[in-house]
Write a protein that holds these residues in place. Structure first.
Motif, PDB file in Angstrom:
ATOM      1  N   ARG A 112       0.724   2.681   8.353  1.00 45.78           N
ATOM      2  CA  ARG A 112       2.047   2.072   8.551  1.00 45.78           C
ATOM      3  C   ARG A 112       1.912   0.622   9.002  1.00 45.78           C
ATOM      4  O   ARG A 112       2.696  -0.244   8.597  1.00 45.78           O
ATOM      5  N   TRP A 113       0.929   0.368   9.851  1.00 45.42           N
ATOM      6  CA  TRP A 113       0.661  -0.991  10.317  1.00 45.42           C
ATOM      7  C   TRP A 113       0.317  -1.900   9.135  1.00 45.42           C
ATOM      8  O   TRP A 113       0.830  -3.023   9.034  1.00 45.42           O
ATOM      9  N   ILE A 114      -0.539  -1.405   8.256  1.00 50.16           N
ATOM     10  CA  ILE A 114      -0.931  -2.175   7.074  1.00 50.16           C
ATOM     11  C   ILE A 114       0.278  -2.414   6.171  1.00 50.16           C
ATOM     12  O   ILE A 114       0.482  -3.521   5.680  1.00 50.16           O
ATOM     13  N   ARG A 115       1.070  -1.373   5.929  1.00 49.02           N
ATOM     14  CA  ARG A 115       2.250  -1.541   5.076  1.00 49.02           C
ATOM     15  C   ARG A 115       3.191  -2.603   5.653  1.00 49.02           C
ATOM     16  O   ARG A 115       3.646  -3.493   4.936  1.00 49.02           O
ATOM     17  N   GLY A 116       3.464  -2.518   6.934  1.00 49.21           N
ATOM     18  CA  GLY A 116       4.336  -3.511   7.563  1.00 49.21           C
ATOM     19  C   GLY A 116       3.758  -4.915   7.495  1.00 49.21           C
ATOM     20  O   GLY A 116       4.490  -5.882   7.269  1.00 49.21           O
ATOM     21  N   LYS A 151      -8.838   2.258  -1.247  1.00 49.58           N
ATOM     22  CA  LYS A 151      -7.928   2.720  -2.312  1.00 49.58           C
ATOM     23  C   LYS A 151      -6.535   2.992  -1.744  1.00 49.58           C
ATOM     24  O   LYS A 151      -5.534   2.774  -2.427  1.00 49.58           O
ATOM     25  N   GLU A 152      -6.478   3.459  -0.515  1.00 48.97           N
ATOM     26  CA  GLU A 152      -5.181   3.683   0.130  1.00 48.97           C
ATOM     27  C   GLU A 152      -4.458   2.355   0.348  1.00 48.97           C
ATOM     28  O   GLU A 152      -3.242   2.263   0.166  1.00 48.97           O
ATOM     29  N   VAL A 153      -5.207   1.329   0.709  1.00 47.91           N
ATOM     30  CA  VAL A 153      -4.616   0.004   0.894  1.00 47.91           C
ATOM     31  C   VAL A 153      -4.096  -0.517  -0.442  1.00 47.91           C
ATOM     32  O   VAL A 153      -2.999  -1.066  -0.524  1.00 47.91           O
ATOM     33  N   GLY A 154      -4.869  -0.317  -1.502  1.00 45.05           N
ATOM     34  CA  GLY A 154      -4.421  -0.720  -2.838  1.00 45.05           C
ATOM     35  C   GLY A 154      -3.138  -0.016  -3.241  1.00 45.05           C
ATOM     36  O   GLY A 154      -2.235  -0.622  -3.828  1.00 45.05           O
ATOM     37  N   ALA A 155      -3.046   1.259  -2.913  1.00 42.25           N
ATOM     38  CA  ALA A 155      -1.833   2.017  -3.218  1.00 42.25           C
ATOM     39  C   ALA A 155      -0.639   1.474  -2.435  1.00 42.25           C
ATOM     40  O   ALA A 155       0.485   1.416  -2.959  1.00 42.25           O
ATOM     41  N   ILE A 156      -0.881   1.054  -1.198  1.00 40.49           N
ATOM     42  CA  ILE A 156       0.196   0.463  -0.400  1.00 40.49           C
ATOM     43  C   ILE A 156       0.663  -0.848  -1.032  1.00 40.49           C
ATOM     44  O   ILE A 156       1.865  -1.094  -1.152  1.00 40.49           O
ATOM     45  N   VAL A 157      -0.280  -1.681  -1.453  1.00 40.15           N
ATOM     46  CA  VAL A 157       0.077  -2.951  -2.094  1.00 40.15           C
ATOM     47  C   VAL A 157       0.938  -2.671  -3.324  1.00 40.15           C
ATOM     48  O   VAL A 157       2.002  -3.287  -3.505  1.00 40.15           O
ATOM     49  N   ASN A 158       0.515  -1.731  -4.153  1.00 42.38           N
ATOM     50  CA  ASN A 158       1.285  -1.398  -5.355  1.00 42.38           C
ATOM     51  C   ASN A 158       2.659  -0.851  -5.009  1.00 42.38           C
ATOM     52  O   ASN A 158       3.650  -1.158  -5.680  1.00 42.38           O
ATOM     53  N   SER A 159       2.735  -0.051  -3.975  1.00 40.81           N
ATOM     54  CA  SER A 159       4.014   0.511  -3.540  1.00 40.81           C
ATOM     55  C   SER A 159       4.970  -0.586  -3.075  1.00 40.81           C
ATOM     56  O   SER A 159       6.155  -0.571  -3.417  1.00 40.81           O
ATOM     57  N   VAL A 160       4.454  -1.528  -2.307  1.00 39.84           N
ATOM     58  CA  VAL A 160       5.290  -2.615  -1.809  1.00 39.84           C
ATOM     59  C   VAL A 160       5.722  -3.523  -2.961  1.00 39.84           C
ATOM     60  O   VAL A 160       6.839  -4.046  -2.965  1.00 39.84           O
ATOM     61  N   LEU A 161       4.869  -3.681  -3.957  1.00 35.93           N
ATOM     62  CA  LEU A 161       5.222  -4.506  -5.118  1.00 35.93           C
ATOM     63  C   LEU A 161       6.478  -4.005  -5.813  1.00 35.93           C
ATOM     64  O   LEU A 161       7.270  -4.803  -6.318  1.00 35.93           O
ATOM     65  N   ILE A 162       6.653  -2.696  -5.874  1.00 39.31           N
ATOM     66  CA  ILE A 162       7.790  -2.134  -6.609  1.00 39.31           C
ATOM     67  C   ILE A 162       8.940  -1.699  -5.705  1.00 39.31           C
ATOM     68  O   ILE A 162       9.942  -1.178  -6.181  1.00 39.31           O
ATOM     69  N   ASP A 163       8.815  -1.932  -4.409  1.00 37.48           N
ATOM     70  CA  ASP A 163       9.848  -1.517  -3.459  1.00 37.48           C
ATOM     71  C   ASP A 163      11.101  -2.397  -3.616  1.00 37.48           C
ATOM     72  O   ASP A 163      11.066  -3.582  -3.307  1.00 37.48           O
ATOM     73  N   LYS A 222      -9.230  -5.096   7.352  1.00 36.03           N
ATOM     74  CA  LYS A 222     -10.621  -4.860   7.765  1.00 36.03           C
ATOM     75  C   LYS A 222     -10.674  -3.923   8.963  1.00 36.03           C
ATOM     76  O   LYS A 222     -11.484  -3.000   9.016  1.00 36.03           O
ATOM     77  N   ARG A 223      -9.815  -4.187   9.927  1.00 40.20           N
ATOM     78  CA  ARG A 223      -9.793  -3.375  11.146  1.00 40.20           C
ATOM     79  C   ARG A 223      -9.401  -1.929  10.838  1.00 40.20           C
ATOM     80  O   ARG A 223      -9.990  -0.989  11.368  1.00 40.20           O
ATOM     81  N   ALA A 224      -8.426  -1.751   9.972  1.00 39.20           N
ATOM     82  CA  ALA A 224      -7.979  -0.396   9.625  1.00 39.20           C
ATOM     83  C   ALA A 224      -9.073   0.369   8.893  1.00 39.20           C
ATOM     84  O   ALA A 224      -9.299   1.552   9.159  1.00 39.20           O
ATOM     85  N   VAL A 225      -9.773  -0.312   7.994  1.00 41.98           N
ATOM     86  CA  VAL A 225     -10.852   0.343   7.248  1.00 41.98           C
ATOM     87  C   VAL A 225     -12.000   0.699   8.186  1.00 41.98           C
ATOM     88  O   VAL A 225     -12.533   1.810   8.136  1.00 41.98           O
TER      89      VAL A 225
END
Length: 78
Positions: free
Chosen positions: A10-14, A45-57, A34-37
């Motif tokens: 959630r921190w990364i998404r925000g 891959k989870e971070v990549g999925a978040i980036v893609n999710s935010v792109l289409i939000d 880096k800190r989250a990983v």
């Protein structure tokens, strides 16, 4: 109950949302990723999925072109 990893995701998404709208610098977001990983067992891959999710939000108040432009350095970093 929220686990440490869930909190980190959630921190990364925000952070990514804040970066896309121009409130958080790219270097800060990279440091948080880096800190989250490293510390919270977040998979890149989870971070990549978040980036893609935010792109289409549709609720994010930033033009699509700006989001795509700002996503490129994050995708390369991941």
């Amino acid at each position: 109950m929220l686990t440490a990893k869930d909190w980190a995701l959630r921190w990364i998404r925000g952070s990514i949302e804040s970066y896309f709208i121009g409130k958080t610098p790219l270097e800060i977001v990279k440091g948080r990723i880096k800190r989250a990983v490293k510390s919270y067992n977040v998979n890149p891959k989870e971070v990549g999925a978040i980036v893609n999710s935010v792109l289409i939000d549709p609720s994010l108040n930033a033009p699509k072109e700006l989001r795509e432009e700002r996503a490129k350095p994050l995708i390369e970093f991941i």
